[in-house]
Design an enzyme around this catalytic site. Structure first.
Site, short mmCIF file in Angstrom:
data_model
loop_
_atom_site.label_atom_id
_atom_site.label_comp_id
_atom_site.label_asym_id
_atom_site.label_seq_id
_atom_site.Cartn_x
_atom_site.Cartn_y
_atom_site.Cartn_z
N GLU A 138 1.58 -0.64 -5.14
CA GLU A 138 0.58 0.37 -5.48
C GLU A 138 1.36 1.61 -5.87
O GLU A 138 1.95 2.28 -5.02
CB GLU A 138 -0.35 0.70 -4.31
CG GLU A 138 -1.41 1.70 -4.76
CD GLU A 138 -2.17 2.40 -3.63
OE1 GLU A 138 -3.23 2.94 -3.91
OE2 GLU A 138 -1.67 2.43 -2.50
N ASP A 146 0.83 -1.20 0.00
CA ASP A 146 0.00 0.00 0.00
C ASP A 146 0.87 1.26 0.00
O ASP A 146 1.81 1.36 0.79
CB ASP A 146 -0.86 -0.04 1.28
CG ASP A 146 -1.94 1.01 1.31
OD1 ASP A 146 -2.83 0.95 0.46
OD2 ASP A 146 -1.87 1.89 2.19
C1 GLC Z 1 -4.16 3.10 -0.68
C2 GLC Z 1 -5.40 2.24 -0.57
C3 GLC Z 1 -6.53 3.10 -0.09
C4 GLC Z 1 -6.19 3.64 1.27
C5 GLC Z 1 -4.86 4.38 1.25
C6 GLC Z 1 -4.34 4.60 2.64
O1 GLC Z 1 -4.30 4.07 -1.64
O2 GLC Z 1 -5.65 1.62 -1.79
O3 GLC Z 1 -7.73 2.39 -0.06
O4 GLC Z 1 -7.19 4.54 1.69
O5 GLC Z 1 -3.87 3.64 0.59
O6 GLC Z 1 -3.92 3.40 3.21
#
Ligand code: GLC
Length: 545
Positions: free
Chosen positions: A284, A244
């Site tokens: 991500e 993440d």
């Molecule tokens: C990423 C996740 C999202 C979350 C954020 C904070 O972007 O995909 O859902 O709110 O991180 O952890």
């Protein structure tokens, strides 16, 4: 194109009005060789993730087993056969750990346990065992940039300025310190990235909700503690992590995105993962133009990174009806990615609007986008319910993103086969019609469309790893490319408009033995050129050899 914020729900929601089209996808031909055996072979080697179809699964919304209206691991275990029959090879589970649920589990209060709403560690182990029995791997979300404010680390850190964890988070005497990380004036959610803590009498930095304080990665103890969390889950048998907002670990005045120190951390994490052969890291990305920096030298950082330049922004291409941006996006993949990197391709996720309505004016474009996701070079990640064409829900428990997080409708009727109780979040519209049972036997359903797509990929190494060549055309309304490996070659073309389109390319040749394996367009050799004909809203996958 300017750098975009982490959660561009707004972007994908930009498009309005409506327009639709008929689907005429032809079923895949019978395989000449045993594709199931070939799939097994491809999925058992170290490169399994390049050949796998992933499925992003929200345990909370997948299947409830005890009538409390909340999905759980026992429920998810009972649905593994569905995933297997769909052709899914691996799962990405959204956060599964205990959480006060201020950000749907992306606010973790205990990294070494299971959210009691979802069951116990034993239930999770059982789920893993059953998934593995079916040849399905399991990757879990690892949220390392921040914890919940309820995490014992934060509770200790806030207790005084000199406790052993005083420096585990980013503290400041002022809400606008001279070294304000990245000059950030606003967090992703809320108004100020600094929240006042009344116990410690200081401000702490948070990139997301105030209940999600950022960990301080300049502290080596934080580095060790978080790497240990990875070891904990790898020891339990998970096949890797979706990391993440991993680019944001380190802050500095100059910037926050994938700083050299953050890359060092990622390399350490990769070393941990490399100690467990066959396990993988998926990033991500927070860069919406180019994810190449996540791959390092191709083998020292991430195995895969989400290509959001496609995954979250494809709606623009169908809105404009022009292919230029797609050629640019995948041109960058070809020129900028180091050898060994693997694109992770999505058309939606828990953070953006449901792909079914990403381009409201052109609902047909969702299927075309899914075809590109499956046939471009990379590993597709299907977001749960995408195979059903789920529509956005209207209720909110956490925030507006809940529209894309409604429970799975398995069958018509109350509870939709998801729960015998009241679902934690109401189902989206048309749940009876969109349920798995209603779509199962319908040859024109979205589910049948997905089954066909996945069957076409299965056991064909070419889609995961074959070379990709973008084909220049004399018509900007078509996006076309070829794929090739030793065994076979294909031409894929998608019409970005609802008008019939024709294009010529001299960038590939075509033997007369070619055959359409998908879609409704046609491809023909014309002296030294190849002509592509696509009906409005149409596409074609043409087997060249
Ligand atoms: C990423 C996740 C999202 C979350 C954020 C904070 O972007 O995909 O859902 O709110 O991180 O952890």
């Amino acid at each position: 194109m300017p750098r975009l914020p982490v959660l561009p729900s707004i972007l994908v929601a930009l498009v309005l009005a409506s327009c639709s089209g008929e689907e005429t996808s032809s079923p895949p031909p019978l395989p000449a060789i045993d594709r199931e055996a070939e799939a097994k072979r491809l999925l058992s080697g170290p490169d399994w993730y390049r050949h796998a179809v992933f499925y992003e699964l929200y345990v909370r919304s997948f299947q409830d087993s005890d009538g409390d209206g909340i999905g759980d691991f026992r429920g998810a275990t009972s649905r593994l056969d569905y995933l297997k029959s769909l052709g899914v090879d691996a799962l990405w589970l959204m956060p599964i750990m205990p959480t006060p649920f201020k950000d749907s589990g992306y606010d973790i209060a205990d990294y070494r346990n299971i959210n009691p709403d979802y069951g116990t560690l034993a239930d999770f182990d059982e789920f893993l065992t059953e998934a593995k029995k079916r040849g399905i791997r399991v990757v879990i979300d690892l949220v390392l940039n921040h914890t919940s404010d309820q995490h014992p680390w934060f509770q200790e850190s806030r207790s005084s300025k000199d406790n052993p964890k005083a420096d585990w988070y980013v503290w400041s005497d002022t809400p606008n310190p001279p070294d304000n990380p990245c000059g950030l004036q606003q967090p992703i959610f809320g108004t100020s990235p600094w929240a006042f803590d009344t116990v410690r009498n200081q401000y702490y930095f948070h990139r997301f909700y105030a209940e999600q304080p950022d960990l301080n990665y300049r502290n080596p103890e934080v580095v060790e503690a978080t790497l240990d969390i990875a070891r904990f889950w790898l020891d339990r048998g998970v096949d890797g992590f979706r990391c993440d907002v991993i680019a944001l670990l380190h802050e500095s005045k100059e910037g926050c995105d994938l700083l050299p120190e953050t890359k060092d951390y990622i390399r350490s994490l990769r070393k941990v993962v490399d100690g467990y052969p066959g396990t993988v890291l998926v990033a991500e990305s927070t860069n919406f133009e180019d994810a190449s920096a996540y791959f390092g030298n191709g083998s020292d950082m991430f195995h895969m990174a989400f290509n959001f330049a496609y995954g979250y922004l494809w709606g623009f291409d169908f809105m404009s009806g022009k292919s230029g941006r797609l050629y640019e996006v995948f041109g960058k993949v070809l020129t900028n990615y180091p050898p060994g990197s693997q694109d992770a391709l999505v058309i939606g996720s828990h953070d953006v609007v449901r792909s079914s309505v990403a381009v409201k004016k052109h609902p047909w474009s969702t299927r075309r986008a899914a075809e590109l996701q499956m046939f471009l070079r990379g590993t597709p990640f299907i977001y749960y319910g995408e195979e059903l064409g789920l529509l956005p829900g209207q209720a909110t428990v956490v925030d507006l993103r809940d529209a894309a997080r409604t429970p799975m409708p398995w069958e018509p009727g109350p509870g939709q086969g998801f729960t015998t109780g009241t679902p934690w979040l109401p189902f989206g519209p048309d749940a009876d019609r969109l349920s798995v049972a209603s779509q199962q036997a319908d040859p024109s359903s979205n589910l049948t469309f997905y089954r066909g797509l996945l069957a076409l990929r299965r056991g064909h190494a070419i889609w995961g790893t074959g070379t990709l060549k973008l084909l220049p055309l004399d018509n900007e309304h078509i996006f076309a490319f070829s794929r090739e490996n030793d065994e076979e070659a294909y031409l894929v073309a998608v019409n970005l408009t609802d008008e019939p389109q024709q294009a010529i390319t001299s960038a590939t040749s075509l033997p007369s033995t070619g055959v359409r394996v998908w879609g409704n367009g046609s491809v023909q050799a014309q002296s030294n050129e190849v002509s592509i004909d696509l009906p409005g809203e149409g596409s074609v996958v043409w087997k060249i050899r």
